[in-house]
Design a protein around this motif. Structure first.
Motif, PDB file in Angstrom:
ATOM      1  N   UNK A 177       0.834  -1.199   0.000  1.00 14.16           N
ATOM      2  CA  UNK A 177       0.000   0.000   0.000  1.00 14.16           C
ATOM      3  C   UNK A 177       0.863   1.241   0.000  1.00 14.16           C
ATOM      4  N   UNK A 178       2.001   1.197   0.698  1.00 16.96           N
ATOM      5  CA  UNK A 178       2.909   2.344   0.703  1.00 16.96           C
ATOM      6  C   UNK A 178       3.457   2.610  -0.684  1.00 16.96           C
ATOM      7  N   UNK A 179       3.813   1.533  -1.394  1.00 14.89           N
ATOM      8  CA  UNK A 179       4.335   1.687  -2.757  1.00 14.89           C
ATOM      9  C   UNK A 179       3.273   2.257  -3.688  1.00 14.89           C
ATOM     10  N   UNK A 180       2.026   1.789  -3.539  1.00 10.20           N
ATOM     11  CA  UNK A 180       0.939   2.292  -4.379  1.00 10.20           C
ATOM     12  C   UNK A 180       0.716   3.774  -4.141  1.00 10.20           C
ATOM     13  N   UNK A 181       0.687   4.163  -2.868  1.00  5.49           N
ATOM     14  CA  UNK A 181       0.467   5.571  -2.528  1.00  5.49           C
ATOM     15  C   UNK A 181       1.629   6.425  -2.993  1.00  5.49           C
ATOM     16  N   UNK A 182       2.861   5.943  -2.782  1.00  2.52           N
ATOM     17  CA  UNK A 182       4.042   6.707  -3.204  1.00  2.52           C
ATOM     18  C   UNK A 182       4.061   6.898  -4.711  1.00  2.52           C
ATOM     19  N   UNK A 183       3.648   5.865  -5.457  1.00  3.08           N
ATOM     20  CA  UNK A 183       3.648   5.967  -6.921  1.00  3.08           C
ATOM     21  C   UNK A 183       2.587   6.935  -7.410  1.00  3.08           C
ATOM     22  N   UNK A 203       1.337   9.564  -5.646  1.00  2.00           N
ATOM     23  CA  UNK A 203       1.550  10.923  -5.170  1.00  2.00           C
ATOM     24  C   UNK A 203       2.869  11.464  -5.696  1.00  2.00           C
ATOM     25  N   UNK A 204       2.971  12.772  -5.778  1.00  2.00           N
ATOM     26  CA  UNK A 204       4.208  13.420  -6.182  1.00  2.00           C
ATOM     27  C   UNK A 204       4.414  14.653  -5.318  1.00  2.00           C
ATOM     28  N   UNK A 205       5.648  15.146  -5.301  1.00  2.00           N
ATOM     29  CA  UNK A 205       5.979  16.283  -4.456  1.00  2.00           C
ATOM     30  C   UNK A 205       5.167  17.509  -4.845  1.00  2.00           C
ATOM     31  N   UNK A 206       4.762  18.262  -3.838  1.00  2.00           N
ATOM     32  CA  UNK A 206       4.026  19.507  -4.049  1.00  2.00           C
ATOM     33  C   UNK A 206       4.988  20.689  -3.951  1.00  2.00           C
ATOM     34  N   UNK A 229      -4.924  18.421   1.018  1.00  2.42           N
ATOM     35  CA  UNK A 229      -6.155  17.649   1.165  1.00  2.42           C
ATOM     36  C   UNK A 229      -6.716  17.251  -0.195  1.00  2.42           C
ATOM     37  N   UNK A 230      -6.657  18.187  -1.179  1.00  4.62           N
ATOM     38  CA  UNK A 230      -7.158  17.872  -2.521  1.00  4.62           C
ATOM     39  C   UNK A 230      -6.347  16.749  -3.161  1.00  4.62           C
ATOM     40  N   UNK A 231      -5.023  16.802  -2.997  1.00  6.72           N
ATOM     41  CA  UNK A 231      -4.189  15.760  -3.596  1.00  6.72           C
ATOM     42  C   UNK A 231      -4.490  14.398  -2.989  1.00  6.72           C
ATOM     43  N   UNK A 232      -4.651  14.350  -1.670  1.00  8.23           N
ATOM     44  CA  UNK A 232      -4.989  13.085  -1.024  1.00  8.23           C
ATOM     45  C   UNK A 232      -6.382  12.615  -1.431  1.00  8.23           C
ATOM     46  N   UNK A 233      -7.344  13.544  -1.529  1.00 12.36           N
ATOM     47  CA  UNK A 233      -8.700  13.176  -1.919  1.00 12.36           C
ATOM     48  C   UNK A 233      -8.718  12.578  -3.318  1.00 12.36           C
ATOM     49  N   UNK A 234      -7.946  13.159  -4.240  1.00  9.38           N
ATOM     50  CA  UNK A 234      -7.889  12.621  -5.596  1.00  9.38           C
ATOM     51  C   UNK A 234      -7.404  11.175  -5.591  1.00  9.38           C
ATOM     52  N   UNK A 235      -6.407  10.892  -4.754  1.00  6.82           N
ATOM     53  CA  UNK A 235      -5.903   9.522  -4.662  1.00  6.82           C
ATOM     54  C   UNK A 235      -6.938   8.601  -4.040  1.00  6.82           C
ATOM     55  N   UNK A 236      -7.571   9.041  -2.952  1.00  6.39           N
ATOM     56  CA  UNK A 236      -8.486   8.180  -2.229  1.00  6.39           C
ATOM     57  C   UNK A 236      -9.751   7.882  -3.024  1.00  6.39           C
ATOM     58  N   UNK A 237     -10.141   8.775  -3.933  1.00  2.90           N
ATOM     59  CA  UNK A 237     -11.337   8.528  -4.753  1.00  2.90           C
ATOM     60  C   UNK A 237     -10.993   7.890  -6.091  1.00  2.90           C
ATOM     61  N   UNK A 238      -9.717   7.569  -6.308  1.00  6.22           N
ATOM     62  CA  UNK A 238      -9.299   7.006  -7.598  1.00  6.22           C
ATOM     63  C   UNK A 238      -9.610   5.522  -7.716  1.00  6.22           C
ATOM     64  N   UNK A 267       5.104  13.897  -0.222  1.00  3.82           N
ATOM     65  CA  UNK A 267       4.572  15.146  -0.769  1.00  3.82           C
ATOM     66  C   UNK A 267       5.543  16.314  -0.614  1.00  3.82           C
ATOM     67  N   UNK A 268       6.576  16.109   0.218  1.00  2.23           N
ATOM     68  CA  UNK A 268       7.555  17.157   0.510  1.00  2.23           C
ATOM     69  C   UNK A 268       6.885  18.384   1.138  1.00  2.23           C
ATOM     70  N   UNK A 269       6.025  18.093   2.110  1.00  4.50           N
ATOM     71  CA  UNK A 269       5.381  19.152   2.895  1.00  4.50           C
ATOM     72  C   UNK A 269       5.585  18.831   4.371  1.00  4.50           C
TER      73      UNK A 269
END
Length: 245
Positions: free
Chosen positions: A8-14, A16-19, A29-38, A57-59
């Motif tokens: 799951x970590x690999x899937x999420x890392x792939x 997501x990208x740095x902001x 929150x928008x970036x995470x929501x896009x992933x969670x609804x994908x 995300x580098x935040x």
């Protein structure tokens, strides 16, 4: 429920990208929501720790913490003290109740959403052409590179395509328009994920995005709006076809 794992970590890392530096909590929150609804993350999955999400995300960790708190209020995730943060529900169930109705109304509502998205995207392109700086152009260029490289990987292509539109909206620098556009995209996401069906669709989309970027780089607002209108016309056809399946 499925636990957090390396997979799951690999899937999420792939996914997501740095902001960019200084990204507000709302965009995290928008970036995470896009992933969670994908649909890429299984319901019940325990998410990686805040520090890992922050590193990906580098935040700052506080931005991730606040973003997850906001998503918990919306019912997207379940934060369990001492246990972790878990994804709730299927993709279509993750949208807030007020948004889920939009997915249930049917073809007429989908058409109206497509029309609204078209108008918002065209306006965003116009504003972006007026307000783009060198840093924004560099990020848009990077998204275009990812789109070209992913033309044979449609899932990766879709993520790069979405990132390009997100960056364009950030460049437009109008939070109200950006938030409205995000709502419309969320409602249409269930169809957008399967709208680009093959490499030929990806090639068309690449050419259309390149036309938008060229106009934005020239700071030509009229040309940017026209190029986005052309892109929205073909994208709307693909989304309409996907919505009828």
């Amino acid at each position: 429920m499925p636990a957090y794992s390396d997979n799951s970590a690999d899937t999420i890392a792939a996914a997501l990208s740095a902001l960019p530096s200084g990204t507000p909590v709302s965009e995290v929150a928008r970036r995470l929501l896009d992933l969670f609804t994908s649909g890429e993350i299984s319901p019940g999955t325990r998410l990686p720790p805040e520090r890992q999400l922050a590193a990906t995300l580098e935040v700052g960790r506080s931005a991730v913490r606040e973003a997850l708190a906001a998503l918990e209020i919306l019912g997207i995730v379940d934060v369990r003290p001492g246990s972790g943060t878990y994804l709730r529900g299927e993709a279509s169930e993750l949208l807030p109740q007020t948004l889920r109705w939009g997915l249930l109304i049917g073809e007429r509502n989908t058409r109206q959403l497509l029309e609204l998205r078209e108008g918002l995207e065209i306006y965003v392109a116009r504003l972006a052409a007026q307000r783009a700086d060198d840093e924004a152009l560099a990020r848009l260029d990077a998204d275009m590179v990812r789109m070209r490289e992913a033309r044979d990987d449609l899932a990766a292509f879709a993520r790069a395509d979405l990132d390009f539109h997100h960056q364009l909206a950030q460049t437009a620098d109008n939070d109200t328009v950006t938030d409205l556009l995000h709502v419309v995209r969320s409602l249409l996401q269930v169809y957008a994920d399967r709208a680009v069906r093959d490499t030929s669709h990806a090639e068309v989309a690449i050419r259309e995005h390149e036309a938008v970027l060229t106009a934005v780089r020239r700071r030509d607002a009229d040309a940017a709006a026209s190029a986005m209108a052309a892109h929205m016309a073909t994208a709307a056809v693909r989304l309409s076809e996907a919505s009828r399946e």
